[in-house]
Write a protein that holds these residues in place. Sequence first.
Motif, PDB file in Angstrom:
ATOM      1  N   THR A  50     -21.652 107.952  27.999  1.00  0.00           N
ATOM      2  CA  THR A  50     -22.341 109.244  27.988  1.00  0.00           C
ATOM      3  C   THR A  50     -22.801 109.593  26.579  1.00  0.00           C
ATOM      4  OG1 THR A  50     -21.014 110.006  29.852  1.00  0.00           O
ATOM      5  CG2 THR A  50     -22.076 111.702  28.523  1.00  0.00           C
ATOM      6  N   PHE A  51     -21.911 109.425  25.604  1.00  0.00           N
ATOM      7  CA  PHE A  51     -22.277 109.699  24.211  1.00  0.00           C
ATOM      8  C   PHE A  51     -23.378 108.749  23.735  1.00  0.00           C
ATOM      9  CE2 PHE A  51     -18.604 112.406  24.013  1.00  0.00           C
ATOM     10  CZ  PHE A  51     -18.882 113.305  22.990  1.00  0.00           C
ATOM     11  N   GLN A  52     -23.296 107.468  24.102  1.00  0.00           N
ATOM     12  CA  GLN A  52     -24.306 106.497  23.665  1.00  0.00           C
ATOM     13  C   GLN A  52     -25.683 106.880  24.196  1.00  0.00           C
ATOM     14  OE1 GLN A  52     -23.715 103.428  21.613  1.00  0.00           O
ATOM     15  NE2 GLN A  52     -25.819 104.096  21.364  1.00  0.00           N
ATOM     16  N   SER A  53     -25.750 107.175  25.470  1.00  0.00           N
ATOM     17  CA  SER A  53     -27.011 107.551  26.089  1.00  0.00           C
ATOM     18  C   SER A  53     -27.573 108.836  25.475  1.00  0.00           C
ATOM     19  CB  SER A  53     -26.803 107.726  27.593  1.00  0.00           C
ATOM     20  OG  SER A  53     -27.963 108.191  28.204  1.00  0.00           O
ATOM     21  N   SER A  54     -26.717 109.808  25.299  1.00  0.00           N
ATOM     22  CA  SER A  54     -27.133 111.079  24.726  1.00  0.00           C
ATOM     23  C   SER A  54     -27.610 110.915  23.282  1.00  0.00           C
ATOM     24  CB  SER A  54     -25.972 112.068  24.781  1.00  0.00           C
ATOM     25  OG  SER A  54     -26.325 113.274  24.169  1.00  0.00           O
ATOM     26  N   LEU A  55     -26.884 110.129  22.505  1.00  0.00           N
ATOM     27  CA  LEU A  55     -27.266 109.910  21.109  1.00  0.00           C
ATOM     28  C   LEU A  55     -28.588 109.160  21.009  1.00  0.00           C
ATOM     29  CD1 LEU A  55     -26.584 110.233  18.125  1.00  0.00           C
ATOM     30  CD2 LEU A  55     -25.272 108.108  18.284  1.00  0.00           C
ATOM     31  N   ASP A  56     -28.751 108.117  21.815  1.00  0.00           N
ATOM     32  CA  ASP A  56     -30.017 107.364  21.802  1.00  0.00           C
ATOM     33  C   ASP A  56     -31.208 108.278  22.080  1.00  0.00           C
ATOM     34  OD1 ASP A  56     -28.759 104.944  21.266  1.00  0.00           O
ATOM     35  OD2 ASP A  56     -28.735 104.299  23.360  1.00  0.00           O
ATOM     36  N   SER A  57     -31.114 109.072  23.139  1.00  0.00           N
ATOM     37  CA  SER A  57     -32.249 109.935  23.487  1.00  0.00           C
ATOM     38  C   SER A  57     -32.430 111.061  22.466  1.00  0.00           C
ATOM     39  CB  SER A  57     -32.107 110.484  24.909  1.00  0.00           C
ATOM     40  OG  SER A  57     -30.949 111.257  25.029  1.00  0.00           O
ATOM     41  N   SER A  58     -31.341 111.566  21.910  1.00  0.00           N
ATOM     42  CA  SER A  58     -31.435 112.633  20.918  1.00  0.00           C
ATOM     43  C   SER A  58     -32.139 112.156  19.644  1.00  0.00           C
ATOM     44  CB  SER A  58     -30.041 113.161  20.589  1.00  0.00           C
ATOM     45  OG  SER A  58     -30.122 114.169  19.618  1.00  0.00           O
ATOM     46  N   ILE A  59     -31.770 110.976  19.167  1.00  0.00           N
ATOM     47  CA  ILE A  59     -32.402 110.451  17.948  1.00  0.00           C
ATOM     48  C   ILE A  59     -33.877 110.136  18.199  1.00  0.00           C
ATOM     49  CG2 ILE A  59     -32.426 108.522  16.302  1.00  0.00           C
ATOM     50  CD1 ILE A  59     -30.210 110.558  15.744  1.00  0.00           C
TER      51      ILE A  59
END
Length: 179
Positions: A157-166
């Motif tokens: 969840t964090f990986q997906s969120s971080l990828d899209s956020s950046i």
Amino acid sequence: MKNRRLKSIVLWFTFLLLAISATVFSLEYFSNYKSSETIHIDAPVITRKSIVINAPVEKVWKVFSDVNNWDAWQKEIVTPKINGAFKPGSSFNWKSNGLTITSTLQTVEINKMVGWSGPAFGAFAIHTWYFTEHNRQTTIRVEESMEGWLVTLLKSTFQSSLDSSIEYWLDALKTEVEK
């Protein structure tokens, strides 16, 4: 008999809540994250992204280093406020994706590099931004690592969120600078 069973359930539920609360408190209180100028390559969540902006590095830097106005062009950020000058040791407060964050600038090399780190509930992140100019275009390369008990627990969840956020952050910066 019914009351006794209900009391037993309530007692166990209360004990469970206290145990979970004590565990979360301990994980937060005793966490010992280390800041650095670069990301932690052994962190459970790491993102590396880049973008080319059609503008000189000075223009990109001017927009990027104006922390107090990030929310004017980056809609995922709410109420950014830098506590001092944009230099190493200064902190800034901001909210992103529901998390309230206090970050501290570790590295500031004007028109070249910015690095900051900061904790949030169950997490610790290190952001490093690199700026290079070639033929009046600026390439920004971003690296971020996240670690912590909640990050480890919810890694995907964090990986997906971080990828899209950046990706969103880079696209928003490009749009703002190229106006």
